[in-house]
Design a protein around this motif. Structure first.
Motif, PDB file in Angstrom:
ATOM      1  N   VAL A  55       0.842  -1.189   0.000  1.00  0.00           N
ATOM      2  CA  VAL A  55       0.000   0.000   0.000  1.00  0.00           C
ATOM      3  C   VAL A  55       0.885   1.251   0.000  1.00  0.00           C
ATOM      4  O   VAL A  55       2.030   1.207   0.434  1.00  0.00           O
ATOM      5  N   GLY A  56       0.329   2.325  -0.499  1.00  0.00           N
ATOM      6  CA  GLY A  56       1.042   3.594  -0.511  1.00  0.00           C
ATOM      7  C   GLY A  56       0.069   4.729  -0.264  1.00  0.00           C
ATOM      8  O   GLY A  56      -1.142   4.577  -0.449  1.00  0.00           O
ATOM      9  N   ARG A  57       0.589   5.844   0.166  1.00  0.00           N
ATOM     10  CA  ARG A  57      -0.263   7.012   0.407  1.00  0.00           C
ATOM     11  C   ARG A  57      -0.811   7.505  -0.924  1.00  0.00           C
ATOM     12  O   ARG A  57      -0.109   7.532  -1.930  1.00  0.00           O
ATOM     13  N   ASP A  58      -2.082   7.912  -0.901  1.00  0.00           N
ATOM     14  CA  ASP A  58      -2.703   8.418  -2.121  1.00  0.00           C
ATOM     15  C   ASP A  58      -1.962   9.635  -2.643  1.00  0.00           C
ATOM     16  O   ASP A  58      -1.678   9.737  -3.830  1.00  0.00           O
ATOM     17  N   ASP A  59      -1.695  10.570  -1.762  1.00  0.00           N
ATOM     18  CA  ASP A  59      -1.014  11.808  -2.146  1.00  0.00           C
ATOM     19  C   ASP A  59      -0.253  12.307  -0.919  1.00  0.00           C
ATOM     20  O   ASP A  59      -0.873  12.781   0.032  1.00  0.00           O
ATOM     21  N   PRO A  60       1.062  12.211  -0.931  1.00  0.00           N
ATOM     22  CA  PRO A  60       1.838  12.617   0.247  1.00  0.00           C
ATOM     23  C   PRO A  60       1.657  14.079   0.657  1.00  0.00           C
ATOM     24  O   PRO A  60       2.014  14.458   1.761  1.00  0.00           O
ATOM     25  N   SER A  61       1.077  14.891  -0.210  1.00  0.00           N
ATOM     26  CA  SER A  61       0.860  16.287   0.172  1.00  0.00           C
ATOM     27  C   SER A  61      -0.519  16.503   0.777  1.00  0.00           C
ATOM     28  O   SER A  61      -0.836  17.614   1.198  1.00  0.00           O
ATOM     29  N   GLN A  62      -1.325  15.455   0.843  1.00  0.00           N
ATOM     30  CA  GLN A  62      -2.674  15.564   1.386  1.00  0.00           C
ATOM     31  C   GLN A  62      -2.784  14.771   2.687  1.00  0.00           C
ATOM     32  O   GLN A  62      -2.555  13.564   2.703  1.00  0.00           O
ATOM     33  N   PHE A  63      -3.136  15.464   3.753  1.00  0.00           N
ATOM     34  CA  PHE A  63      -3.333  14.825   5.051  1.00  0.00           C
ATOM     35  C   PHE A  63      -4.156  15.772   5.909  1.00  0.00           C
ATOM     36  O   PHE A  63      -4.297  16.953   5.602  1.00  0.00           O
ATOM     37  N   GLU A  64      -4.702  15.240   6.966  1.00  0.00           N
ATOM     38  CA  GLU A  64      -5.397  16.034   7.977  1.00  0.00           C
ATOM     39  C   GLU A  64      -4.577  15.941   9.250  1.00  0.00           C
ATOM     40  O   GLU A  64      -4.058  14.876   9.587  1.00  0.00           O
ATOM     41  N   SER A  65      -4.470  17.048   9.969  1.00  0.00           N
ATOM     42  CA  SER A  65      -3.716  17.051  11.212  1.00  0.00           C
ATOM     43  C   SER A  65      -3.997  18.321  11.989  1.00  0.00           C
ATOM     44  O   SER A  65      -4.344  19.351  11.411  1.00  0.00           O
ATOM     45  N   ASN A  66      -3.861  18.228  13.282  1.00  0.00           N
ATOM     46  CA  ASN A  66      -3.976  19.415  14.128  1.00  0.00           C
ATOM     47  C   ASN A  66      -2.603  19.876  14.618  1.00  0.00           C
ATOM     48  O   ASN A  66      -2.497  20.673  15.533  1.00  0.00           O
ATOM     49  N   ILE A  67      -1.546  19.380  13.990  1.00  0.00           N
ATOM     50  CA  ILE A  67      -0.188  19.730  14.393  1.00  0.00           C
ATOM     51  C   ILE A  67       0.137  21.155  13.942  1.00  0.00           C
ATOM     52  O   ILE A  67      -0.005  21.502  12.778  1.00  0.00           O
ATOM     53  N   ARG A  68       0.575  21.938  14.884  1.00  0.00           N
ATOM     54  CA  ARG A  68       1.017  23.306  14.623  1.00  0.00           C
ATOM     55  C   ARG A  68       2.523  23.311  14.876  1.00  0.00           C
ATOM     56  O   ARG A  68       2.972  23.251  16.017  1.00  0.00           O
ATOM     57  N   LEU A  69       3.287  23.361  13.813  1.00  0.00           N
ATOM     58  CA  LEU A  69       4.741  23.280  13.930  1.00  0.00           C
ATOM     59  C   LEU A  69       5.367  24.668  13.963  1.00  0.00           C
ATOM     60  O   LEU A  69       5.036  25.524  13.144  1.00  0.00           O
ATOM     61  N   VAL A  70       6.262  24.858  14.919  1.00  0.00           N
ATOM     62  CA  VAL A  70       6.972  26.131  15.052  1.00  0.00           C
ATOM     63  C   VAL A  70       8.468  25.876  15.037  1.00  0.00           C
ATOM     64  O   VAL A  70       8.933  24.786  15.354  1.00  0.00           O
ATOM     65  N   ASP A  71       9.203  26.921  14.680  1.00  0.00           N
ATOM     66  CA  ASP A  71      10.655  26.821  14.698  1.00  0.00           C
ATOM     67  C   ASP A  71      11.186  27.145  16.102  1.00  0.00           C
ATOM     68  O   ASP A  71      10.405  27.326  17.042  1.00  0.00           O
ATOM     69  N   ALA A  72      12.490  27.237  16.222  1.00  0.00           N
ATOM     70  CA  ALA A  72      13.123  27.487  17.521  1.00  0.00           C
ATOM     71  C   ALA A  72      12.740  28.842  18.112  1.00  0.00           C
ATOM     72  O   ALA A  72      12.868  29.055  19.312  1.00  0.00           O
ATOM     73  N   PHE A  73      12.233  29.743  17.267  1.00  0.00           N
ATOM     74  CA  PHE A  73      11.841  31.078  17.734  1.00  0.00           C
ATOM     75  C   PHE A  73      10.341  31.195  17.972  1.00  0.00           C
ATOM     76  O   PHE A  73       9.821  32.268  18.251  1.00  0.00           O
ATOM     77  N   GLY A  74       9.621  30.077  17.833  1.00  0.00           N
ATOM     78  CA  GLY A  74       8.179  30.083  18.054  1.00  0.00           C
ATOM     79  C   GLY A  74       7.370  30.545  16.863  1.00  0.00           C
ATOM     80  O   GLY A  74       6.154  30.694  16.960  1.00  0.00           O
ATOM     81  N   GLU A  75       8.011  30.726  15.714  1.00  0.00           N
ATOM     82  CA  GLU A  75       7.315  31.136  14.498  1.00  0.00           C
ATOM     83  C   GLU A  75       6.837  29.896  13.739  1.00  0.00           C
ATOM     84  O   GLU A  75       7.532  28.874  13.715  1.00  0.00           O
ATOM     85  N   LEU A  76       5.660  29.996  13.135  1.00  0.00           N
ATOM     86  CA  LEU A  76       5.166  28.881  12.331  1.00  0.00           C
ATOM     87  C   LEU A  76       6.147  28.555  11.214  1.00  0.00           C
ATOM     88  O   LEU A  76       6.694  29.460  10.579  1.00  0.00           O
ATOM     89  N   VAL A  77       6.369  27.280  10.986  1.00  0.00           N
ATOM     90  CA  VAL A  77       7.245  26.880   9.884  1.00  0.00           C
ATOM     91  C   VAL A  77       6.490  27.057   8.572  1.00  0.00           C
ATOM     92  O   VAL A  77       5.249  27.115   8.550  1.00  0.00           O
ATOM     93  N   SER A  78       7.205  27.103   7.493  1.00  0.00           N
ATOM     94  CA  SER A  78       6.587  27.273   6.171  1.00  0.00           C
ATOM     95  C   SER A  78       5.746  26.038   5.837  1.00  0.00           C
ATOM     96  O   SER A  78       5.984  24.946   6.363  1.00  0.00           O
ATOM     97  N   PRO A  79       4.764  26.196   4.958  1.00  0.00           N
ATOM     98  CA  PRO A  79       3.951  25.040   4.557  1.00  0.00           C
ATOM     99  C   PRO A  79       4.789  23.900   3.984  1.00  0.00           C
ATOM    100  O   PRO A  79       4.516  22.731   4.264  1.00  0.00           O
ATOM    101  N   SER A  80       5.819  24.216   3.224  1.00  0.00           N
ATOM    102  CA  SER A  80       6.647  23.148   2.652  1.00  0.00           C
ATOM    103  C   SER A  80       7.449  22.435   3.737  1.00  0.00           C
ATOM    104  O   SER A  80       7.611  21.215   3.695  1.00  0.00           O
TER     105      SER A  80
END
Length: 123
Positions: A55-80
């Motif tokens: 099996v494989g993921r349908d589209d690796p760029s498509q997912f649902e998540s509530n993860i809010r990722l920030v960098d070391a300075f507390g700023e949101l990371v870029s979408p990529s």
């Protein structure tokens, strides 16, 4: 959550549910959760059968998540960067076995129904 925190938490995630989509014989959805971190987070994505037991993921760029990722300075990371980190987390999970098992269970249920519905064989 920072990128290192996600990398550390991903292998500890557990499968909440993996199922085959209704009307489908070869695709489904997986939902994995982290029940250790606070706040809790989840990842959900679609998958499809590629070859027997593969099996494989349908589209690796498509997912649902509530993860809010920030960098070391507390700023949101870029979408990529977020996409790359989430894909790394999914890669750390043993989700393929759950998806294959869901497909096998669906096929077994169909086989049982077919046998039951065919009724007694004339003999």
């Amino acid at each position: 959550m920072t990128l290192p925190e996600l990398a550390a938490a991903a292998p500890l995630m557990v499968n909440l549910r993996t199922w085959v989509l209704e009307g489908s014989q070869m695709s489904g959805v997986s939902v994995w959760v982290d029940d250790i971190s606070s706040p809790r987070f989840f990842l959900q994505w679609g998958w499809s059968l590629i070859a027997p037991l593969v099996v494989g993921r349908d589209d690796p760029s498509q997912f649902e998540s509530n993860i809010r990722l920030v960098d070391a300075f507390g700023e949101l990371v870029s979408p990529s960067r977020r996409l790359l980190a989430i894909n790394g987390a999914v890669h750390a999970l043993n989700w393929h076995d759950n998806a294959v098992m869901a497909l096998q269970m669906r096929q077994q249920a169909r086989d049982v129904r077919a046998t039951r519905d065919s009724g007694p064989q004339p003999g």
